[in-house]
Enzyme design. Sequence first.
Site, PDB file in Angstrom:
ATOM      1  N   ARG A 142       4.018  47.680   5.978  1.00 54.70           N
ATOM      2  CA  ARG A 142       4.064  46.390   5.295  1.00 54.70           C
ATOM      3  C   ARG A 142       2.672  45.884   4.911  1.00 54.70           C
ATOM      4  NH1 ARG A 142       7.697  48.756   5.479  1.00 54.70           N
ATOM      5  NH2 ARG A 142       9.751  48.351   6.359  1.00 54.70           N
ATOM      6  N   SER A 184      11.497  38.777   6.800  1.00 53.12           N
ATOM      7  CA  SER A 184      10.849  38.830   8.114  1.00 53.12           C
ATOM      8  C   SER A 184       9.595  37.968   8.117  1.00 53.12           C
ATOM      9  CB  SER A 184      10.481  40.267   8.466  1.00 53.12           C
ATOM     10  OG  SER A 184      11.635  41.064   8.608  1.00 53.12           O
ATOM     11  N   GLU A 254       4.154  38.689   8.354  1.00 52.43           N
ATOM     12  CA  GLU A 254       4.558  39.532   7.227  1.00 52.43           C
ATOM     13  C   GLU A 254       4.642  38.680   5.967  1.00 52.43           C
ATOM     14  OE1 GLU A 254       8.312  42.368   5.972  1.00 52.43           O
ATOM     15  OE2 GLU A 254       7.486  42.553   7.993  1.00 52.43           O
TER      16      GLU A 254
END
Length: 259
Positions: A142, A184, A254
């Site tokens: 990510r 998320s 994130e």
Amino acid sequence: MLETTIDFSRYSSVKIGAPLKVSVLENDNEISQEHQIIGLANNLLIAPDVKNLALLGKNYDYICDKGEWVEVGGAANASKIFNYFRANDLEGLEFLGQLPGTLGALVKMNAGMKEFEIKNVLESACVNGEWLEKEALGLDYRSSGFNGVVLRARFKKTHGFREGVLKACKSMRKSHPKLPNFGSCFKNPPNDYAGRLLEGVGLRGYCLKRVGFAKEHANFLVNLGGAEFEEALDLIELAKTRVLQEYGIHLEEEVKILR
């Protein structure tokens, strides 16, 4: 260069934000390092006074067969890319059927679900007008290791769309909340899960003013109705503090915070 006003309390997936000026970029020579690209604002928390916001215009919303690879413009959304790969029986991006976002953001954060992620299929990306091979982009979990705006990218063509992968990704989405959210909130730490840590410190279903962590999944910050930037930021900081105190683990966001 065109300019428009976007109300982020309506536009962003978490429905938090204010009306702000946004530049619409249609040519490579309009791009600058100062621009903060918003895409579809699916994984963003945007401050009410942030500057230099921009999005890629319609000239970047395309998909083109280049023979050995597929070239995708930075403004093409995940659904459009998914549908193209499925219609042409190409494998590797089945997970995009369950993810939001535009190509630029998908590459920038190496978007994915579990082991399925962008870097597995990506060949190269054009960043601020310069083509870079995948290895030069520093793609990781990510995250990426480059600065700049992804204007277009090329993906390798491997035939054989995998319906089983799509089914698995759909199953993962069943635990996601229905309330407005940005996906998320935190990255999973090595060998652990952010959701488990948040639940362990009592934050699953926890509410702070008009934001909270979802009952369905602790790693989803949700807007309970009319929430503002500072409320979301306060809850994020509270979560990081609790997890650090209890487990000694620094949670990393994130969600991308623009301020």
